[in-house]
Scaffold this motif. Structure first.
Motif, PDB file in Angstrom:
ATOM      1  N   VAL A 111       0.853  -1.186   0.000  1.00  0.00           N
ATOM      2  CA  VAL A 111       0.000   0.000   0.000  1.00  0.00           C
ATOM      3  C   VAL A 111       0.889   1.236   0.000  1.00  0.00           C
ATOM      4  CG1 VAL A 111      -1.696   1.354   1.311  1.00  0.00           C
ATOM      5  CG2 VAL A 111      -1.927  -1.138   1.161  1.00  0.00           C
ATOM      6  N   GLY A 112       0.623   2.158  -0.906  1.00  0.00           N
ATOM      7  CA  GLY A 112       1.363   3.415  -0.943  1.00  0.00           C
ATOM      8  C   GLY A 112       0.754   4.413   0.027  1.00  0.00           C
ATOM      9  N   VAL A 113       1.590   5.019   0.862  1.00  0.00           N
ATOM     10  CA  VAL A 113       1.122   5.993   1.855  1.00  0.00           C
ATOM     11  C   VAL A 113       1.766   7.337   1.553  1.00  0.00           C
ATOM     12  CG1 VAL A 113       1.003   6.582   4.292  1.00  0.00           C
ATOM     13  CG2 VAL A 113       0.828   4.191   3.603  1.00  0.00           C
ATOM     14  N   LEU A 114       0.936   8.360   1.324  1.00  0.00           N
ATOM     15  CA  LEU A 114       1.402   9.698   1.008  1.00  0.00           C
ATOM     16  C   LEU A 114       1.326  10.572   2.251  1.00  0.00           C
ATOM     17  CD1 LEU A 114      -0.603  10.284  -2.322  1.00  0.00           C
ATOM     18  CD2 LEU A 114       1.529   9.021  -2.000  1.00  0.00           C
ATOM     19  N   VAL A 115       2.423  11.215   2.605  1.00  0.00           N
ATOM     20  CA  VAL A 115       2.455  12.111   3.768  1.00  0.00           C
ATOM     21  C   VAL A 115       3.156  13.414   3.382  1.00  0.00           C
ATOM     22  CG1 VAL A 115       2.424  10.288   5.521  1.00  0.00           C
ATOM     23  CG2 VAL A 115       4.608  11.057   4.576  1.00  0.00           C
ATOM     24  N   PRO A 116       2.771  14.538   3.998  1.00  0.00           N
ATOM     25  CA  PRO A 116       3.455  15.804   3.693  1.00  0.00           C
ATOM     26  C   PRO A 116       4.812  15.918   4.360  1.00  0.00           C
ATOM     27  CG  PRO A 116       1.718  16.163   5.293  1.00  0.00           C
ATOM     28  CD  PRO A 116       1.619  14.729   4.880  1.00  0.00           C
ATOM     29  N   PHE A 117       4.990  15.241   5.509  1.00  0.00           N
ATOM     30  CA  PHE A 117       6.260  15.255   6.231  1.00  0.00           C
ATOM     31  C   PHE A 117       6.547  13.850   6.727  1.00  0.00           C
ATOM     32  CE2 PHE A 117       4.062  19.285   7.159  1.00  0.00           C
ATOM     33  CZ  PHE A 117       4.917  20.161   6.513  1.00  0.00           C
ATOM     34  N   VAL A 118       7.803  13.432   6.635  1.00  0.00           N
ATOM     35  CA  VAL A 118       8.179  12.122   7.169  1.00  0.00           C
ATOM     36  C   VAL A 118       8.336  12.207   8.680  1.00  0.00           C
ATOM     37  CG1 VAL A 118       9.939  10.313   7.156  1.00  0.00           C
ATOM     38  CG2 VAL A 118       9.299  11.433   5.022  1.00  0.00           C
ATOM     39  N   GLY A 119       8.865  13.349   9.184  1.00  0.00           N
ATOM     40  CA  GLY A 119       9.031  13.520  10.617  1.00  0.00           C
ATOM     41  C   GLY A 119       7.774  14.055  11.258  1.00  0.00           C
ATOM     42  N   GLY A 120       7.862  14.345  12.536  1.00  0.00           N
ATOM     43  CA  GLY A 120       6.715  14.884  13.265  1.00  0.00           C
ATOM     44  C   GLY A 120       5.987  13.788  14.009  1.00  0.00           C
ATOM     45  N   TRP A 121       5.670  14.066  15.268  1.00  0.00           N
ATOM     46  CA  TRP A 121       5.070  13.026  16.102  1.00  0.00           C
ATOM     47  C   TRP A 121       3.698  12.612  15.590  1.00  0.00           C
ATOM     48  CZ3 TRP A 121       0.452  12.909  18.552  1.00  0.00           C
ATOM     49  CH2 TRP A 121      -0.270  14.095  18.589  1.00  0.00           C
ATOM     50  N   PHE A 122       2.888  13.559  15.055  1.00  0.00           N
ATOM     51  CA  PHE A 122       1.535  13.227  14.614  1.00  0.00           C
ATOM     52  C   PHE A 122       1.571  12.210  13.492  1.00  0.00           C
ATOM     53  CE2 PHE A 122      -2.013  13.844  11.692  1.00  0.00           C
ATOM     54  CZ  PHE A 122      -3.096  13.651  12.541  1.00  0.00           C
ATOM     55  N   PHE A 123       2.405  12.478  12.478  1.00  0.00           N
ATOM     56  CA  PHE A 123       2.470  11.562  11.345  1.00  0.00           C
ATOM     57  C   PHE A 123       3.065  10.227  11.764  1.00  0.00           C
ATOM     58  CE2 PHE A 123       2.578  15.831   9.486  1.00  0.00           C
ATOM     59  CZ  PHE A 123       1.436  15.760   8.716  1.00  0.00           C
ATOM     60  N   GLY A 124       4.012  10.273  12.713  1.00  0.00           N
ATOM     61  CA  GLY A 124       4.562   9.023  13.226  1.00  0.00           C
ATOM     62  C   GLY A 124       3.506   8.191  13.926  1.00  0.00           C
ATOM     63  N   ALA A 125       2.631   8.855  14.690  1.00  0.00           N
ATOM     64  CA  ALA A 125       1.573   8.138  15.401  1.00  0.00           C
ATOM     65  C   ALA A 125       0.565   7.549  14.425  1.00  0.00           C
ATOM     66  CB  ALA A 125       0.885   9.073  16.389  1.00  0.00           C
ATOM     67  N   VAL A 126       0.178   8.323  13.408  1.00  0.00           N
ATOM     68  CA  VAL A 126      -0.761   7.816  12.405  1.00  0.00           C
ATOM     69  C   VAL A 126      -0.145   6.636  11.657  1.00  0.00           C
ATOM     70  CG1 VAL A 126      -2.043   8.353  10.299  1.00  0.00           C
ATOM     71  CG2 VAL A 126      -1.936  10.027  12.143  1.00  0.00           C
ATOM     72  N   LEU A 127       1.123   6.791  11.252  1.00  0.00           N
ATOM     73  CA  LEU A 127       1.799   5.721  10.515  1.00  0.00           C
ATOM     74  C   LEU A 127       1.936   4.455  11.357  1.00  0.00           C
ATOM     75  CD1 LEU A 127       4.569   7.716   8.629  1.00  0.00           C
ATOM     76  CD2 LEU A 127       2.671   6.448   7.611  1.00  0.00           C
ATOM     77  N   GLU A 128       2.103   4.619  12.659  1.00  0.00           N
ATOM     78  CA  GLU A 128       2.165   3.450  13.537  1.00  0.00           C
ATOM     79  C   GLU A 128       0.886   2.631  13.421  1.00  0.00           C
ATOM     80  OE1 GLU A 128       2.281   2.409  18.320  1.00  0.00           O
ATOM     81  OE2 GLU A 128       2.857   4.402  17.636  1.00  0.00           O
ATOM     82  N   GLY A 129      -0.255   3.314  13.450  1.00  0.00           N
ATOM     83  CA  GLY A 129      -1.525   2.610  13.316  1.00  0.00           C
ATOM     84  C   GLY A 129      -1.708   2.002  11.933  1.00  0.00           C
ATOM     85  N   VAL A 130      -1.263   2.720  10.895  1.00  0.00           N
ATOM     86  CA  VAL A 130      -1.384   2.219   9.522  1.00  0.00           C
ATOM     87  C   VAL A 130      -0.553   0.956   9.323  1.00  0.00           C
ATOM     88  CG1 VAL A 130      -0.794   2.707   7.108  1.00  0.00           C
ATOM     89  CG2 VAL A 130      -1.939   4.453   8.501  1.00  0.00           C
ATOM     90  N   THR A 131       0.743   1.047   9.656  1.00  0.00           N
ATOM     91  CA  THR A 131       1.635  -0.081   9.405  1.00  0.00           C
ATOM     92  C   THR A 131       1.285  -1.291  10.263  1.00  0.00           C
ATOM     93  OG1 THR A 131       3.233   0.832  10.992  1.00  0.00           O
ATOM     94  CG2 THR A 131       3.543   1.391   8.678  1.00  0.00           C
ATOM     95  N   GLU A 132       0.862  -1.050  11.502  1.00  0.00           N
ATOM     96  CA  GLU A 132       0.472  -2.142  12.385  1.00  0.00           C
ATOM     97  C   GLU A 132      -0.692  -2.927  11.790  1.00  0.00           C
ATOM     98  OE1 GLU A 132      -2.432  -1.740  15.975  1.00  0.00           O
ATOM     99  OE2 GLU A 132      -0.418  -1.262  16.696  1.00  0.00           O
ATOM    100  N   THR A 133      -1.720  -2.214  11.329  1.00  0.00           N
ATOM    101  CA  THR A 133      -2.912  -2.873  10.791  1.00  0.00           C
ATOM    102  C   THR A 133      -2.621  -3.565   9.468  1.00  0.00           C
ATOM    103  OG1 THR A 133      -4.321  -1.241  11.872  1.00  0.00           O
ATOM    104  CG2 THR A 133      -5.304  -2.498  10.078  1.00  0.00           C
ATOM    105  N   LEU A 134      -1.877  -2.902   8.592  1.00  0.00           N
ATOM    106  CA  LEU A 134      -1.576  -3.516   7.296  1.00  0.00           C
ATOM    107  C   LEU A 134      -0.668  -4.733   7.450  1.00  0.00           C
ATOM    108  CD1 LEU A 134      -1.092  -0.361   5.046  1.00  0.00           C
ATOM    109  CD2 LEU A 134      -3.069  -1.890   5.152  1.00  0.00           C
ATOM    110  N   ALA A 135       0.319  -4.642   8.349  1.00  0.00           N
ATOM    111  CA  ALA A 135       1.225  -5.769   8.557  1.00  0.00           C
ATOM    112  C   ALA A 135       0.477  -6.981   9.091  1.00  0.00           C
ATOM    113  CB  ALA A 135       2.342  -5.378   9.518  1.00  0.00           C
ATOM    114  N   GLN A 136      -0.476  -6.746   9.969  1.00  0.00           N
ATOM    115  CA  GLN A 136      -1.266  -7.854  10.515  1.00  0.00           C
ATOM    116  C   GLN A 136      -2.065  -8.560   9.428  1.00  0.00           C
ATOM    117  OE1 GLN A 136      -3.586  -5.912  13.533  1.00  0.00           O
ATOM    118  NE2 GLN A 136      -1.958  -6.009  15.076  1.00  0.00           N
ATOM    119  N   ASN A 137      -2.275  -7.866   8.322  1.00  0.00           N
ATOM    120  CA  ASN A 137      -3.027  -8.453   7.209  1.00  0.00           C
ATOM    121  C   ASN A 137      -2.143  -8.769   6.005  1.00  0.00           C
ATOM    122  OD1 ASN A 137      -6.193  -8.231   7.781  1.00  0.00           O
ATOM    123  ND2 ASN A 137      -5.153  -6.515   8.765  1.00  0.00           N
TER     124      ASN A 137
END
Length: 333
Positions: free
Chosen positions: A62-88
């Motif tokens: 899955v391609g994930v588009l983000v405006p910034f790679v850093g930043g705690w908010f995007f890191g937190a969102v990406l944590e939820g994204v990657t966790e769910t996708l990896a489980q599947n």
């Protein structure tokens, strides 16, 4: 070398069922899926990504588009994204979408057209019309976080968020309420800061409280920016409460008050927005937007869109938020 036939024999199913269970495409009972996974694990079998892609037409990516790679908010969102996708069973390819027009054009016209992803998830990006059309032309599921969008999107009602924060302070009895907003240069994409400011003023108007006027200062979504803005507000006149448009700016305001010899919340109450990971550490009252859960929800929407038998995701859906009351707010003296 372990083969798919070995897994099928151990699990007591056909090789077609093994393929469907491991690539996530097609109907497989949960019991059979678990037997296949257990058998594959016991035998140390890992499906060939290239073979699976050829057989299923899927890249499991899955391609994930983000405006910034850093930043705690995007890191937190990406944590939820990657966790769910990896489980599947899905990998993630991360694309940082800059503000440079040529780079963005290459991304949407070239990189995403190489068919290396099965779906696209856009996080907090206001897409140009041609970018929306480019994504739609890919013929794959596209889900966005943040809105409004011309795509299936999940978004927080920023106006309602600000109203809740301001109403909390008003309900405590505060009337001299200041606001720390953000300058237009950093308030890009969905103008989150401007929408939070508008919601804040609407809450004051509804409560019959005059708009703050000089009790508004501009930050930049950073702790340092919040500190400078709060210092400016405190020098301008009496303030009993501050609503900051982000938790990081609220944390800066906390420190500015303390450096000025003021007690929080004894002299000044402070509330922020976002649900920052440090909000609890600083005992900050905040409107939590559950960013990690946002990522899980968005990834689940992508998975549903990839499921041929699932209904299409809604064009727009509201994400939850809640006031988390801590020790930085109290009634005024």
């Amino acid at each position: 070398m372990t083969s798919i036939d070995d897994v099928a024999r151990l699990a007591g199913v056909s090789t077609a069922t093994v393929s469907r269970a491991l690539n996530g495409r097609g109907k497989v009972s949960e019991g059979a899926r678990q037997r296949v996974r257990d058998a594959a694990s016991a035998l140390g079998y890992v499906a060939s990504a290239s073979a699976s892609s050829l057989a299923s037409g899927r890249t499991r990516n899955v391609g994930v588009l983000v405006p910034f790679v850093g930043g705690w908010f995007f890191g937190a969102v990406l944590e939820g994204v990657t966790e769910t996708l990896a489980q599947n069973g899905y990998d993630v390819t991360l694309y940082a979408v800059t503000t440079d027009a040529a780079t963005r054009r290459d991304l949407f016209q070239t990189f995403l057209r190489r068919h290396r992803v099965d779906a696209v998830l856009a996080i907090s990006l206001a897409l140009e019309p041609f970018e929306v059309h480019a994504l739609q032309d890919l013929g794959i599921p596209v889900v966005a976080i943040g809105g409004p969008q011309a795509l299936p999107a999940l978004a927080v009602d920023e106006d309602a968020v600000a109203r809740l924060a301001a109403s909390h302070l008003i309900g405590l009895g505060h009337r001299e309420i200041a606001h720390i907003g953000v300058e237009a240069a950093v308030d890009i994409d969905f103008r989150v800061g401007a929408r939070r400011h508008a919601g804040f003023e609407a809450a004051l108007t509804d409560a019959g409280i005059p708009l703050p006027g000089e009790r508004v200062a501009i930050g930049d979504f950073t702790v340092a920016g919040g500190y400078r803005a709060a210092a400016q507000l405190l020098a301008a006149g009496p303030v009993t409460a501050v609503f900051a448009a982000s938790d990081e700016m609220a944390i800066g305001a906390l420190q500015a008050c303390r450096d000025a010899g003021l007690s929080v919340p004894g002299d000044v109450s402070i509330v922020g927005v976002d649900g920052h990971e440090l909000a609890a550490f600083f005992d900050l009252t905040s409107i939590d937007q559950y960013p990690t859960q946002q990522g899980r929800t968005a990834a689940s929407a992508v998975l549903r869109a990839l499921d041929e038998d699932a209904p299409a995701p809604p064009v727009a859906a509201a994400l939850p938020f809640a006031l988390i009351e801590r020790g930085s707010t109290a009634p005024p003296r």
